[in-house]
Design a protein around this motif. Structure first.
Motif, PDB file in Angstrom:
ATOM      1  N   LEU A  98     -13.531   1.163  41.298  1.00  9.54           N
ATOM      2  CA  LEU A  98     -14.908   1.758  41.335  1.00  9.54           C
ATOM      3  C   LEU A  98     -15.615   1.128  40.301  1.00  9.54           C
ATOM      4  O   LEU A  98     -15.240   1.623  39.207  1.00  9.54           O
ATOM      5  CB  LEU A  98     -14.883   3.150  41.568  1.00  9.54           C
ATOM      6  CG  LEU A  98     -16.200   3.941  41.568  1.00  9.54           C
ATOM      7  CD1 LEU A  98     -16.979   3.433  42.996  1.00  9.54           C
ATOM      8  CD2 LEU A  98     -16.165   5.352  41.425  1.00  9.54           C
ATOM      9  N   GLU A  99     -16.809   0.469  40.515  1.00 17.41           N
ATOM     10  CA  GLU A  99     -17.479  -0.155  39.281  1.00 17.41           C
ATOM     11  C   GLU A  99     -18.908   0.098  39.636  1.00 17.41           C
ATOM     12  O   GLU A  99     -19.372  -0.522  40.924  1.00 17.41           O
ATOM     13  CB  GLU A  99     -17.066  -1.647  39.209  1.00 17.41           C
ATOM     14  CG  GLU A  99     -17.906  -2.600  38.249  1.00 17.41           C
ATOM     15  CD  GLU A  99     -17.941  -1.842  36.848  1.00 17.41           C
ATOM     16  OE1 GLU A  99     -19.101  -2.060  36.285  1.00 17.41           O
ATOM     17  OE2 GLU A  99     -16.973  -1.526  36.491  1.00 17.41           O
ATOM     18  N   LEU A 100     -19.568   0.513  38.665  1.00 19.55           N
ATOM     19  CA  LEU A 100     -21.194   0.481  38.873  1.00 19.55           C
ATOM     20  C   LEU A 100     -21.890  -0.606  38.807  1.00 19.55           C
ATOM     21  O   LEU A 100     -22.783  -0.670  39.695  1.00 19.55           O
ATOM     22  CB  LEU A 100     -21.584   1.416  37.736  1.00 19.55           C
ATOM     23  CG  LEU A 100     -23.018   1.755  37.942  1.00 19.55           C
ATOM     24  CD1 LEU A 100     -23.452   2.594  38.883  1.00 19.55           C
ATOM     25  CD2 LEU A 100     -23.446   2.508  36.465  1.00 19.55           C
ATOM     26  N   ASN A 101     -21.340  -1.774  38.050  1.00 17.39           N
ATOM     27  CA  ASN A 101     -22.053  -2.862  37.904  1.00 17.39           C
ATOM     28  C   ASN A 101     -21.789  -3.893  39.176  1.00 17.39           C
ATOM     29  O   ASN A 101     -20.565  -4.284  39.528  1.00 17.39           O
ATOM     30  CB  ASN A 101     -21.776  -3.717  36.551  1.00 17.39           C
ATOM     31  CG  ASN A 101     -22.538  -4.756  36.300  1.00 17.39           C
ATOM     32  OD1 ASN A 101     -22.551  -5.681  37.156  1.00 17.39           O
ATOM     33  ND2 ASN A 101     -22.970  -4.806  35.276  1.00 17.39           N
ATOM     34  N   GLU A 137      -3.744  -5.653  48.347  1.00 16.77           N
ATOM     35  CA  GLU A 137      -3.188  -4.723  47.610  1.00 16.77           C
ATOM     36  C   GLU A 137      -4.573  -4.024  46.910  1.00 16.77           C
ATOM     37  O   GLU A 137      -4.201  -2.669  46.396  1.00 16.77           O
ATOM     38  CB  GLU A 137      -2.316  -5.260  46.729  1.00 16.77           C
ATOM     39  CG  GLU A 137      -0.985  -5.607  47.489  1.00 16.77           C
ATOM     40  CD  GLU A 137      -1.131  -7.248  47.977  1.00 16.77           C
ATOM     41  OE1 GLU A 137      -2.171  -7.731  47.412  1.00 16.77           O
ATOM     42  OE2 GLU A 137      -0.050  -7.461  48.575  1.00 16.77           O
ATOM     43  N   VAL A 138      -5.438  -4.874  46.380  1.00 14.61           N
ATOM     44  CA  VAL A 138      -6.588  -4.414  45.583  1.00 14.61           C
ATOM     45  C   VAL A 138      -8.061  -4.601  45.964  1.00 14.61           C
ATOM     46  O   VAL A 138      -8.059  -5.746  46.575  1.00 14.61           O
ATOM     47  CB  VAL A 138      -6.359  -5.060  44.160  1.00 14.61           C
ATOM     48  CG1 VAL A 138      -7.452  -4.499  43.321  1.00 14.61           C
ATOM     49  CG2 VAL A 138      -5.005  -5.104  43.728  1.00 14.61           C
ATOM     50  N   SER A 139      -8.603  -3.759  45.995  1.00 16.58           N
ATOM     51  CA  SER A 139     -10.068  -3.679  46.843  1.00 16.58           C
ATOM     52  C   SER A 139     -11.116  -3.161  45.680  1.00 16.58           C
ATOM     53  O   SER A 139     -10.744  -2.381  44.677  1.00 16.58           O
ATOM     54  CB  SER A 139     -10.224  -3.259  48.051  1.00 16.58           C
ATOM     55  OG  SER A 139      -9.622  -1.902  47.906  1.00 16.58           O
ATOM     56  N   PHE A 140     -12.480  -3.406  45.744  1.00 19.42           N
ATOM     57  CA  PHE A 140     -13.142  -2.885  44.883  1.00 19.42           C
ATOM     58  C   PHE A 140     -14.598  -2.559  45.521  1.00 19.42           C
ATOM     59  O   PHE A 140     -15.068  -2.842  46.787  1.00 19.42           O
ATOM     60  CB  PHE A 140     -13.703  -3.999  43.875  1.00 19.42           C
ATOM     61  CG  PHE A 140     -12.676  -4.582  42.994  1.00 19.42           C
ATOM     62  CD1 PHE A 140     -12.369  -3.977  41.775  1.00 19.42           C
ATOM     63  CD2 PHE A 140     -11.740  -5.496  43.600  1.00 19.42           C
ATOM     64  CE1 PHE A 140     -11.282  -4.308  41.341  1.00 19.42           C
ATOM     65  CE2 PHE A 140     -10.806  -5.981  42.547  1.00 19.42           C
ATOM     66  CZ  PHE A 140     -10.477  -5.335  41.597  1.00 19.42           C
ATOM     67  N   VAL A 141     -15.188  -1.370  45.230  1.00 22.56           N
ATOM     68  CA  VAL A 141     -16.060  -0.579  45.472  1.00 22.56           C
ATOM     69  C   VAL A 141     -17.357  -0.516  44.409  1.00 22.56           C
ATOM     70  O   VAL A 141     -17.103  -0.187  43.327  1.00 22.56           O
ATOM     71  CB  VAL A 141     -16.118   0.668  46.258  1.00 22.56           C
ATOM     72  CG1 VAL A 141     -17.585   1.150  46.654  1.00 22.56           C
ATOM     73  CG2 VAL A 141     -15.145   0.530  47.724  1.00 22.56           C
ATOM     74  N   CYS A 142     -18.554  -0.905  44.842  1.00 23.89           N
ATOM     75  CA  CYS A 142     -19.685  -0.768  43.851  1.00 23.89           C
ATOM     76  C   CYS A 142     -20.156   0.632  44.036  1.00 23.89           C
ATOM     77  O   CYS A 142     -20.778   0.878  45.251  1.00 23.89           O
ATOM     78  CB  CYS A 142     -20.774  -1.618  44.294  1.00 23.89           C
ATOM     79  SG  CYS A 142     -22.148  -1.822  42.837  1.00 23.89           S
ATOM     80  N   GLY A 143     -20.279   1.423  42.902  1.00 19.89           N
ATOM     81  CA  GLY A 143     -20.566   2.688  43.071  1.00 19.89           C
ATOM     82  C   GLY A 143     -20.508   3.623  41.860  1.00 19.89           C
ATOM     83  O   GLY A 143     -20.029   3.137  40.694  1.00 19.89           O
ATOM     84  N   ASP A 144     -21.176   4.916  41.824  1.00 18.85           N
ATOM     85  CA  ASP A 144     -21.244   5.666  40.630  1.00 18.85           C
ATOM     86  C   ASP A 144     -20.296   6.560  40.515  1.00 18.85           C
ATOM     87  O   ASP A 144     -19.776   7.449  41.351  1.00 18.85           O
ATOM     88  CB  ASP A 144     -22.782   6.376  40.847  1.00 18.85           C
ATOM     89  CG  ASP A 144     -23.074   7.049  39.733  1.00 18.85           C
ATOM     90  OD1 ASP A 144     -22.233   7.619  38.858  1.00 18.85           O
ATOM     91  OD2 ASP A 144     -24.215   7.243  39.407  1.00 18.85           O
ATOM     92  N   ALA A 145     -19.601   6.858  39.465  1.00 24.20           N
ATOM     93  CA  ALA A 145     -18.631   7.622  38.806  1.00 24.20           C
ATOM     94  C   ALA A 145     -18.900   8.928  38.958  1.00 24.20           C
ATOM     95  O   ALA A 145     -18.017   9.834  39.213  1.00 24.20           O
ATOM     96  CB  ALA A 145     -17.963   7.263  37.741  1.00 24.20           C
ATOM     97  N   THR A 146     -20.240   9.377  39.184  1.00 26.22           N
ATOM     98  CA  THR A 146     -20.608  10.640  39.181  1.00 26.22           C
ATOM     99  C   THR A 146     -20.877  11.150  40.545  1.00 26.22           C
ATOM    100  O   THR A 146     -21.057  12.301  40.868  1.00 26.22           O
ATOM    101  CB  THR A 146     -21.781  10.940  38.118  1.00 26.22           C
ATOM    102  OG1 THR A 146     -22.961  10.298  38.606  1.00 26.22           O
ATOM    103  CG2 THR A 146     -21.552  10.590  36.884  1.00 26.22           C
ATOM    104  N   CYS A 147     -20.758  10.047  41.476  1.00 27.59           N
ATOM    105  CA  CYS A 147     -21.090  10.616  42.894  1.00 27.59           C
ATOM    106  C   CYS A 147     -20.031   9.505  43.768  1.00 27.59           C
ATOM    107  O   CYS A 147     -20.449   8.854  44.146  1.00 27.59           O
ATOM    108  CB  CYS A 147     -22.558  10.308  43.158  1.00 27.59           C
ATOM    109  SG  CYS A 147     -22.918  10.928  45.082  1.00 27.59           S
ATOM    110  N   MET A 148     -18.941   9.554  43.522  1.00 33.72           N
ATOM    111  CA  MET A 148     -17.931   8.957  44.023  1.00 33.72           C
ATOM    112  C   MET A 148     -17.980   8.937  45.784  1.00 33.72           C
ATOM    113  O   MET A 148     -17.965   9.854  46.380  1.00 33.72           O
ATOM    114  CB  MET A 148     -16.420   9.096  43.606  1.00 33.72           C
ATOM    115  CG  MET A 148     -16.009   8.971  42.048  1.00 33.72           C
ATOM    116  SD  MET A 148     -14.432   9.442  41.767  1.00 33.72           S
ATOM    117  CE  MET A 148     -14.484   9.368  40.096  1.00 33.72           C
ATOM    118  N   VAL A 195     -20.736   7.319  30.577  1.00 33.32           N
ATOM    119  CA  VAL A 195     -21.196   8.330  31.586  1.00 33.32           C
ATOM    120  C   VAL A 195     -21.640   9.558  30.862  1.00 33.32           C
ATOM    121  O   VAL A 195     -20.852  10.453  30.493  1.00 33.32           O
ATOM    122  CB  VAL A 195     -20.109   8.610  32.508  1.00 33.32           C
ATOM    123  CG1 VAL A 195     -20.464   9.312  33.610  1.00 33.32           C
ATOM    124  CG2 VAL A 195     -19.423   7.293  33.060  1.00 33.32           C
ATOM    125  N   GLY A 196     -23.018   9.956  31.164  1.00 34.77           N
ATOM    126  CA  GLY A 196     -23.493  10.883  30.463  1.00 34.77           C
ATOM    127  C   GLY A 196     -23.342  12.225  31.002  1.00 34.77           C
ATOM    128  O   GLY A 196     -23.229  13.251  30.492  1.00 34.77           O
TER     129      GLY A 196
END
Length: 275
Positions: A91-94, A113-124, A143-144
């Motif tokens: 999970l990566e914001l950038n 085996e590995v995948s990625f999502v662009c998203g916010d760690a405070t709203c997964m 992360v504030g």
């Protein structure tokens, strides 16, 4: 003040730098295996040894479903999947780094085996109890909203699942002016002391908290990394300009200084979701 997206869009460890390093090492970009990336794609402190230590603390096995929060260029996610035979989601914001991570993963044949999502760690963007393990390395300082961050980590973990992460830890001697300089230069907007982190974890309903001090280890690593950034100055200036390189290095020198003075350290935290 540099924002988090700009900071990592213009970071010396990036897809272009990784590809250039592979080509200089005599590799063909259309014929790579996972091991080819391991020397170049670990955008955190301590390289593969640090990922091994994190995976050991997390007790990762082949049957685990792992979430790597703030996964960056995807180096740890790829290595964990390759080393332990598990499935990993990053999970990566950038957005630019999430896309680069996916491209590198496909190049070495690990995209099943590995995948990625662009998203916010405070709203997964995941359903509750999706992952048996949640990991992260040196990212939560950006992360504030720690309450939302750890609430989400707890929510996406299965019962009996484990959160393991490393991050900067402040000493009471870290001054307000030094905090401001780190925030301005490195987007380190939320640096906490160890007891504050423990309080956040408890408030999120996580338990069995363990903390390991990594400060001495990091002090040596970060001095070497500063020298590495100096050695690659021409590549960074070519990509992002001399002014951006100078600003990055100025902030990083402050960072290494407060680490060596003992005002800032590092720690590995482990906590469980039991209910």
């Amino acid at each position: 003040m540099v924002d988090i997206l700009t900071y990592y869009d213009q970071h010396p460890i990036n897809e272009f730098a990784i590809n250039d390093a592979l080509l200089r090492a005599g590799k063909r970009l259309d014929n790579l295996v996972p091991e080819d990336l391991f020397a170049y794609d670990q955008d955190h402190y301590g390289g593969l040894a640090a990922v091994d230590a994190l995976a050991k603390s997390a007790a990762i096995g082949a049957s685990d479903r792992v979430l790597d929060v703030c996964s960056g260029m995807g180096g740890p996610a790829r290595y964990v999947a390759y080393r332990h035979g598990c499935r990993v989601m990053g999970l990566e914001l950038n957005r630019s780094r999430a896309l680069a991570a996916a491209r590198l993963t496909a190049r070495v044949g690990l995209n099943k085996e590995v995948s990625f999502v662009c998203g916010d760690a405070t709203c997964m963007p995941f359903e509750s109890q999706t992952f048996t393990r949640v990991i992260s390395q040196e990212a939560f300082l950006h992360v504030g909203d720690k309450e939302a961050l750890f609430d989400n980590c707890q929510r996406v973990l299965t019962r009996g699942g484990r959160l393991t992460f490393t991050d900067w830890v402040a000493s009471p001697r870290l001054s307000a002016s030094e905090r401001m300089l780190l925030s301005k230069g490195m987007a380190a907007i939320a640096i906490h002391q160890e007891d504050e982190y423990v309080s956040y974890l408890c408030a999120a309903g996580l338990s069995g908290i363990e903390v390991e001090d990594l400060s001495v280890w990091w002090a040596g690593i970060l001095r070497k990394r500063l020298e590495m950034y100096r050695e690659t100055s021409q590549d960074t200036e070519r990509l992002f300009g001399a002014a951006r390189y100078r600003a990055f290095m100025s902030a990083y020198e402050i960072f290494v200084g407060v680490i060596e003075e003992g005002k800032l350290g590092g720690a590995r935290f482990t906590a469980w979701r039991l209910a």
